[in-house]
Design a protein around this motif. Structure first.
Motif, PDB file in Angstrom:
ATOM      1  N   GLU A  24     -22.097   6.452  -0.416  1.00  0.00           N
ATOM      2  CA  GLU A  24     -23.298   7.289  -0.357  1.00  0.00           C
ATOM      3  C   GLU A  24     -24.423   6.661   0.449  1.00  0.00           C
ATOM      4  N   ASN A  25     -24.137   5.564   1.142  1.00  0.00           N
ATOM      5  CA  ASN A  25     -25.176   4.872   1.906  1.00  0.00           C
ATOM      6  C   ASN A  25     -24.606   4.294   3.190  1.00  0.00           C
ATOM      7  N   ASN A  26     -25.489   3.992   4.125  1.00  0.00           N
ATOM      8  CA  ASN A  26     -25.100   3.292   5.341  1.00  0.00           C
ATOM      9  C   ASN A  26     -25.192   1.792   5.070  1.00  0.00           C
ATOM     10  N   ILE A  27     -24.107   1.086   5.343  1.00  0.00           N
ATOM     11  CA  ILE A  27     -24.024  -0.336   4.996  1.00  0.00           C
ATOM     12  C   ILE A  27     -23.755  -1.177   6.239  1.00  0.00           C
ATOM     13  N   ILE A  28     -24.477  -2.295   6.347  1.00  0.00           N
ATOM     14  CA  ILE A  28     -24.108  -3.359   7.279  1.00  0.00           C
ATOM     15  C   ILE A  28     -23.700  -4.565   6.449  1.00  0.00           C
ATOM     16  N   ILE A  29     -22.486  -5.029   6.681  1.00  0.00           N
ATOM     17  CA  ILE A  29     -21.990  -6.235   6.033  1.00  0.00           C
ATOM     18  C   ILE A  29     -22.084  -7.379   7.035  1.00  0.00           C
ATOM     19  N   ILE A  30     -22.721  -8.471   6.611  1.00  0.00           N
ATOM     20  CA  ILE A  30     -22.799  -9.664   7.443  1.00  0.00           C
ATOM     21  C   ILE A  30     -21.808 -10.691   6.906  1.00  0.00           C
ATOM     22  N   GLY A  31     -20.949 -11.190   7.783  1.00  0.00           N
ATOM     23  CA  GLY A  31     -19.960 -12.185   7.373  1.00  0.00           C
ATOM     24  C   GLY A  31     -19.678 -13.156   8.496  1.00  0.00           C
ATOM     25  N   ARG A  32     -19.033 -14.253   8.170  1.00  0.00           N
ATOM     26  CA  ARG A  32     -18.686 -15.256   9.182  1.00  0.00           C
ATOM     27  C   ARG A  32     -17.281 -15.066   9.733  1.00  0.00           C
ATOM     28  N   ASN A  33     -16.423 -14.419   8.948  1.00  0.00           N
ATOM     29  CA  ASN A  33     -15.012 -14.259   9.331  1.00  0.00           C
ATOM     30  C   ASN A  33     -14.798 -12.835   9.853  1.00  0.00           C
ATOM     31  N   LYS A  34     -14.561 -12.710  11.150  1.00  0.00           N
ATOM     32  CA  LYS A  34     -14.441 -11.387  11.767  1.00  0.00           C
ATOM     33  C   LYS A  34     -13.249 -10.616  11.231  1.00  0.00           C
ATOM     34  N   ASN A  35     -12.104 -11.267  11.071  1.00  0.00           N
ATOM     35  CA  ASN A  35     -10.913 -10.570  10.592  1.00  0.00           C
ATOM     36  C   ASN A  35     -11.110 -10.033   9.186  1.00  0.00           C
ATOM     37  N   LYS A  36     -11.672 -10.849   8.315  1.00  0.00           N
ATOM     38  CA  LYS A  36     -11.912 -10.431   6.936  1.00  0.00           C
ATOM     39  C   LYS A  36     -12.915  -9.275   6.890  1.00  0.00           C
ATOM     40  N   ALA A  37     -13.980  -9.374   7.681  1.00  0.00           N
ATOM     41  CA  ALA A  37     -14.994  -8.323   7.702  1.00  0.00           C
ATOM     42  C   ALA A  37     -14.429  -7.016   8.250  1.00  0.00           C
ATOM     43  N   THR A  38     -13.556  -7.116   9.238  1.00  0.00           N
ATOM     44  CA  THR A  38     -12.956  -5.907   9.821  1.00  0.00           C
ATOM     45  C   THR A  38     -12.080  -5.193   8.801  1.00  0.00           C
ATOM     46  N   ILE A  39     -11.319  -5.954   8.036  1.00  0.00           N
ATOM     47  CA  ILE A  39     -10.474  -5.354   6.992  1.00  0.00           C
ATOM     48  C   ILE A  39     -11.336  -4.637   5.961  1.00  0.00           C
ATOM     49  N   VAL A  40     -12.416  -5.269   5.555  1.00  0.00           N
ATOM     50  CA  VAL A  40     -13.324  -4.660   4.582  1.00  0.00           C
ATOM     51  C   VAL A  40     -13.928  -3.375   5.136  1.00  0.00           C
ATOM     52  N   ARG A  41     -14.374  -3.432   6.375  1.00  0.00           N
ATOM     53  CA  ARG A  41     -14.967  -2.235   6.996  1.00  0.00           C
ATOM     54  C   ARG A  41     -13.960  -1.093   7.041  1.00  0.00           C
ATOM     55  N   ASN A  42     -12.753  -1.368   7.419  1.00  0.00           N
ATOM     56  CA  ASN A  42     -11.732  -0.318   7.492  1.00  0.00           C
ATOM     57  C   ASN A  42     -11.411   0.260   6.121  1.00  0.00           C
ATOM     58  N   ASN A  43     -11.467  -0.590   5.103  1.00  0.00           N
ATOM     59  CA  ASN A  43     -11.169  -0.124   3.746  1.00  0.00           C
ATOM     60  C   ASN A  43     -12.301   0.695   3.140  1.00  0.00           C
ATOM     61  N   LEU A  44     -13.534   0.363   3.495  1.00  0.00           N
ATOM     62  CA  LEU A  44     -14.687   1.009   2.863  1.00  0.00           C
ATOM     63  C   LEU A  44     -15.124   2.292   3.558  1.00  0.00           C
TER      64      LEU A  44
END
Length: 239
Positions: A24-44
């Motif tokens: 229900e919101n626009n989210i920016i996730i900040i992380g150090r690991n690009k692969n891990k962050a990409t997986i999270v973005r695709n899942n969410l």
């Protein structure tokens, strides 16, 4: 629909909060690991974007700030959930204090009528351990971490009050994460208090307040925690 930035949002506490807010919101996730962050973005889902960088390093932090501003012209909620178990005092200062402080200041021009939330430790521990600058062992660094992050709340709350931006801190509960050996074995992956503090109208005008994992206000030891004490204690770090 709010614009929300979550540091450390690709694992542990930050990820748990992101899951609750992403639909229900626009989210920016900040992380150090690009692969891990990409997986999270695709899942969410499509409401989630990622920005990669190490916030403890000034050059990378400045790039992160610039990228956030190209995505969000205004930030409604900034959640500082990133953190490490430090091996040295300098790691503690840079990763668990200065990264939060300077990221917030760098985003100051897109923070107004906003909320800032700082994830910290168990309130019972915070009220019991002394506030001191000794970091000569693991326990001392852990005590420094939770007390100084709590003190940071008071400094930021004062600095941002003219922008009608509130700054509060909270204990998320014991949540499974990669932070420590024992947290890797935990079964809990939910942090409902994060969503409550981010969007509930109940706390709209509260600032400089500590909440427990249930969203209940925790009185802090006034002999250790106040704006005056925070300013005096942190001035050697926040130059």
């Amino acid at each position: 629909m709010k614009n929300i930035v979550i540091t450390g949002g690709s694992s542990g506490v930050g990820l748990a909060i992101a899951k609750d807010l992403a639909q229900e919101n626009n989210i920016i996730i900040i992380g150090r690991n690009k692969n891990k962050a990409t997986i999270v973005r695709n899942n969410l889902g499509s409401h989630v974007k990622t920005v990669i960088g190490d916030l403890s390093k000034q050059s990378e932090r400045e790039l992160v700030i610039a990228q956030i501003k190209t995505i969000f012209p205004h930030i409604d909620v900034l959640i500082h959930s990133a953190g490490i178990m430090p091996r040295t005092a300098s790691e503690n200062i840079n990763s668990n204090l200065l990264s939060h402080y300077y990221l917030t200041l760098g985003l100051r021009d897109v923070l107004s009528n906003s909320r800032i939330l700082i994830v910290t430790g168990n309130p019972r521990v915070i009220n019991l351990v002394p506030v001191c600058d000794i970091q000569n062992n693991t326990l001392a660094r852990a005590a420094w971490l939770v007390t100084h992050k709590t003190l940071l709340m008071f400094v930021l709350a004062d600095q941002l009050k003219d922008q009608l931006t509130t700054v509060n801190s909270f204990f998320p509960g014991d949540v499974r994460s990669e932070l420590m050996d024992y947290t890797k074995t935990l079964t809990n992956t939910a942090v409902p208090v994060g969503k409550y503090l981010a969007i509930s109208p109940d706390i709209k005008h509260l600032s400089g307040v500590f909440f427990d994992k249930n969203g209940t206000i925790v009185p802090l030891n006034a002999k250790k925690f106040s704006f005056e004490i925070a300013q005096k204690t942190l001035q050697q770090y926040l130059r």
